[in-house]
Design a protein around this motif. Structure first.
Motif, PDB file in Angstrom:
ATOM      1  N   ASP A  44      54.469 110.895 102.260  1.00  0.00           N
ATOM      2  CA  ASP A  44      53.203 110.986 102.987  1.00  0.00           C
ATOM      3  C   ASP A  44      52.096 110.260 102.228  1.00  0.00           C
ATOM      4  OD1 ASP A  44      51.562 111.822 105.073  1.00  0.00           O
ATOM      5  OD2 ASP A  44      51.027 113.699 104.065  1.00  0.00           O
ATOM      6  N   LYS A  45      51.118 109.778 102.983  1.00  0.00           N
ATOM      7  CA  LYS A  45      49.907 109.171 102.427  1.00  0.00           C
ATOM      8  C   LYS A  45      50.252 108.001 101.494  1.00  0.00           C
ATOM      9  CE  LYS A  45      47.228 113.424 102.858  1.00  0.00           C
ATOM     10  NZ  LYS A  45      48.289 114.201 103.554  1.00  0.00           N
ATOM     11  N   ALA A  46      50.905 107.007 102.060  1.00  0.00           N
ATOM     12  CA  ALA A  46      51.292 105.807 101.311  1.00  0.00           C
ATOM     13  C   ALA A  46      50.450 104.614 101.771  1.00  0.00           C
ATOM     14  CB  ALA A  46      52.770 105.512 101.497  1.00  0.00           C
ATOM     15  N   VAL A  47      50.140 103.718 100.835  1.00  0.00           N
ATOM     16  CA  VAL A  47      49.328 102.530 101.106  1.00  0.00           C
ATOM     17  C   VAL A  47      50.115 101.286 100.738  1.00  0.00           C
ATOM     18  CG1 VAL A  47      47.194 101.293 100.583  1.00  0.00           C
ATOM     19  CG2 VAL A  47      47.188 103.781 100.635  1.00  0.00           C
ATOM     20  N   PHE A  48      50.075 100.278 101.625  1.00  0.00           N
ATOM     21  CA  PHE A  48      50.758  99.008 101.390  1.00  0.00           C
ATOM     22  C   PHE A  48      49.741  97.890 101.617  1.00  0.00           C
ATOM     23  CE2 PHE A  48      53.668 102.214 102.790  1.00  0.00           C
ATOM     24  CZ  PHE A  48      54.731 102.104 101.905  1.00  0.00           C
ATOM     25  N   TYR A  49      49.370  97.222 100.525  1.00  0.00           N
ATOM     26  CA  TYR A  49      48.327  96.195 100.580  1.00  0.00           C
ATOM     27  C   TYR A  49      48.912  94.837 100.196  1.00  0.00           C
ATOM     28  CZ  TYR A  49      44.165  93.541  99.229  1.00  0.00           C
ATOM     29  OH  TYR A  49      43.205  92.568  99.095  1.00  0.00           O
ATOM     30  N   GLN A  50      48.793  93.871 101.099  1.00  0.00           N
ATOM     31  CA  GLN A  50      49.315  92.518 100.887  1.00  0.00           C
ATOM     32  C   GLN A  50      50.797  92.545 100.498  1.00  0.00           C
ATOM     33  OE1 GLN A  50      46.736  90.301  98.246  1.00  0.00           O
ATOM     34  NE2 GLN A  50      45.156  90.082  99.816  1.00  0.00           N
ATOM     35  N   VAL A  51      51.539  93.352 101.196  1.00  0.00           N
ATOM     36  CA  VAL A  51      52.985  93.456 100.987  1.00  0.00           C
ATOM     37  C   VAL A  51      53.700  92.580 102.014  1.00  0.00           C
ATOM     38  CG1 VAL A  51      54.947  95.048 101.174  1.00  0.00           C
ATOM     39  CG2 VAL A  51      52.883  95.746  99.967  1.00  0.00           C
ATOM     40  N   ARG A  52      54.797  91.937 101.611  1.00  0.00           N
ATOM     41  CA  ARG A  52      55.626  91.130 102.507  1.00  0.00           C
ATOM     42  C   ARG A  52      56.959  91.842 102.720  1.00  0.00           C
ATOM     43  NH1 ARG A  52      54.966  85.782 103.536  1.00  0.00           N
ATOM     44  NH2 ARG A  52      57.233  85.489 103.428  1.00  0.00           N
ATOM     45  N   LEU A  53      57.242  92.159 103.976  1.00  0.00           N
ATOM     46  CA  LEU A  53      58.504  92.794 104.325  1.00  0.00           C
ATOM     47  C   LEU A  53      59.289  91.817 105.183  1.00  0.00           C
ATOM     48  CD1 LEU A  53      57.121  96.334 105.267  1.00  0.00           C
ATOM     49  CD2 LEU A  53      57.921  95.519 103.033  1.00  0.00           C
ATOM     50  N   VAL A  54      60.466  91.430 104.715  1.00  0.00           N
ATOM     51  CA  VAL A  54      61.233  90.369 105.362  1.00  0.00           C
ATOM     52  C   VAL A  54      62.625  90.880 105.707  1.00  0.00           C
ATOM     53  CG1 VAL A  54      62.162  88.038 105.128  1.00  0.00           C
ATOM     54  CG2 VAL A  54      59.948  88.603 104.096  1.00  0.00           C
ATOM     55  N   GLY A  55      62.991  90.748 106.969  1.00  0.00           N
ATOM     56  CA  GLY A  55      64.317  91.136 107.422  1.00  0.00           C
ATOM     57  C   GLY A  55      64.533  90.680 108.844  1.00  0.00           C
ATOM     58  N   GLU A  56      65.436  91.348 109.536  1.00  0.00           N
ATOM     59  CA  GLU A  56      65.667  91.047 110.953  1.00  0.00           C
ATOM     60  C   GLU A  56      65.588  92.347 111.747  1.00  0.00           C
ATOM     61  OE1 GLU A  56      68.363  88.260 112.407  1.00  0.00           O
ATOM     62  OE2 GLU A  56      67.922  86.779 110.875  1.00  0.00           O
ATOM     63  N   GLN A  57      66.705  93.003 112.026  1.00  0.00           N
ATOM     64  CA  GLN A  57      66.632  94.255 112.774  1.00  0.00           C
ATOM     65  C   GLN A  57      66.229  95.401 111.857  1.00  0.00           C
ATOM     66  OE1 GLN A  57      69.987  95.029 115.270  1.00  0.00           O
ATOM     67  NE2 GLN A  57      69.413  97.140 115.687  1.00  0.00           N
ATOM     68  N   ASP A  58      65.234  96.197 112.311  1.00  0.00           N
ATOM     69  CA  ASP A  58      64.792  97.403 111.589  1.00  0.00           C
ATOM     70  C   ASP A  58      64.243  97.073 110.201  1.00  0.00           C
ATOM     71  OD1 ASP A  58      65.868  98.606 113.837  1.00  0.00           O
ATOM     72  OD2 ASP A  58      67.668  99.314 112.822  1.00  0.00           O
ATOM     73  N   THR A  59      63.471  96.025 110.093  1.00  0.00           N
ATOM     74  CA  THR A  59      62.925  95.624 108.787  1.00  0.00           C
ATOM     75  C   THR A  59      62.192  96.754 108.092  1.00  0.00           C
ATOM     76  OG1 THR A  59      62.664  93.354 109.574  1.00  0.00           O
ATOM     77  CG2 THR A  59      61.402  93.980 107.627  1.00  0.00           C
ATOM     78  N   LEU A  60      61.287  97.407 108.823  1.00  0.00           N
ATOM     79  CA  LEU A  60      60.508  98.520 108.277  1.00  0.00           C
ATOM     80  C   LEU A  60      60.893  99.802 108.998  1.00  0.00           C
ATOM     81  CD1 LEU A  60      58.217  99.953 106.738  1.00  0.00           C
ATOM     82  CD2 LEU A  60      56.628  99.085 108.476  1.00  0.00           C
ATOM     83  N   LEU A  61      61.559 100.704 108.295  1.00  0.00           N
ATOM     84  CA  LEU A  61      61.837 102.033 108.831  1.00  0.00           C
ATOM     85  C   LEU A  61      60.700 102.934 108.366  1.00  0.00           C
ATOM     86  CD1 LEU A  61      63.453 104.136 110.314  1.00  0.00           C
ATOM     87  CD2 LEU A  61      64.974 104.324 108.320  1.00  0.00           C
TER      88      LEU A  61
END
Length: 218
Positions: A44-61
Motif C-alpha cells: 500500500d501507498k507506493a510511489v513510482f516516479y520516472q519509472v520505465r516498465l517494459v513488457g507485453e501482456q500484463d506488464t504492470l500487475l
C-alpha cells in the motif's frame, strides 16, 4: 505460471518509493509465453516516479493497494496495466506495442464495496497496433481517462465487457476532456461514459488516492 507468478520485481511492502528505474520482462515476446509481468505491486501507498516498465501482456500487475505513478513510462500490448489497485497515473506515457489488437487497462474490481480503480490524468497514449482503453476484468471494473492525449491507435469502440454482458451495467468506464485522434467517441460502446466536470472531479487529483495523507512531494 500465468500472470501472478511471472513478475521481474514484486513489491509487497508499504510506503515503497521507486525513482528512475527500468524494469523489464521480455518473455512475452515469445508467442508461447505471452503473460510476463515486469512489476507486481501488492504493498500500500507506493510511489513510482520516472519509472520505465517494459513488457507485453500484463506488464504492470497493479494488484492491490493505493499507488501513485508520476511521469512514468509503461509499455505493453494486452492488458498491460491490470489488477485491482486504486491508482493514479499522472503525466505518464502509455506505449502500445500491440501487433494485432490489445488493451491498455484491465481492472479487476469485483464488488461495489471495494474502493478501487485506475485513473489516468494528463497522460499520453501512443505506439503501434490498435488497443482498447480498457477491459472489464471484474464486474465493477473502474477506469477513467481525463485530459489525456490519445493517438489514433485507440480502437473506435474503446472498451470491452470481457464477453460478460452483465458488466456493461456495473463497470465504470469514462473519458473526460481527452484530445487527439484517438479521443473521438463516435464509435464508442454505448455503455461507456463521457463524463461531466462534476463526475470527473473525484478522479482528477491526488485526492483520488488520499495523497494528502501520505504523499510528500515538492
Amino acid at each position: 505460471m500465468g500472470t501472478v507468478g511471472t513478475a521481474t520485481v514484486w513489491i509487497e511492502s508499504d510506503f515503497f518509493c521507486v525513482t528512475k528505474l527500468t524494469i523489464e520482462n521480455l518473455v512475452g515476446k515469445d508467442a508461447e509465453k505471452r503473460q510476463a509481468v515486469a512489476l507486481r505491486v501488492d504493498g500500500d501507498k507506493a510511489v513510482f516516479y520516472q519509472v520505465r516498465l517494459v513488457g507485453e501482456q500484463d506488464t504492470l500487475l497493479d494488484s492491490n493497494g493505493t499507488h501513485y505513478f508520476y511521469k512514468s513510462y509503461i509499455e505493453g500490448s494486452v492488458d498491460f496495466i491490470c489488477g485491482n489497485a486504486k491508482s493514479l497515473f499522472h503525466e505518464c506515457i502509455l506505449y502500445s506495442v500491440a501487433e494485432f489488437w490489445g488493451a491498455i487497462a484491465a481492472h479487476h474490481r469485483e464488488s461495489p464495496d471495494e474502493d478501487t480503480g485506475f485513473s489516468f490524468v494528463d497522460c499520453t497514449i501512443k505506439g503501434n497496433g490498435s488497443v482498447l482503453l480498457g477491459r472489464a476484468w471484474g464486474e465493477y471494473a473502474t477506469t477513467i481517462y481525463s485530459n489525456c492525449d490519445m493517438d489514433d491507435i485507440i480502437s473506435p469502440m474503446g472498451w470491452s465487457d470481457w464477453d460478460v454482458p452483465s458488466r456493461q451495467r456495473t463497470a465504470l468506464f469514462g473519458e473526460y476532456q481527452c484530445s487527439g485522434k484517438g479521443s473521438n467517441r463516435t464509435g464508442r460502446v454505448e455503455w461507456s461514459k463521457s463524463l461531466s466536470s462534476e463526475e470527473a472531479r473525484p478522479f482528477l487529483g491526488r485526492e483520488y488516492i488520499s495523497g494528502d495523507e501520505w504523499l510528500r512531494l515538492q
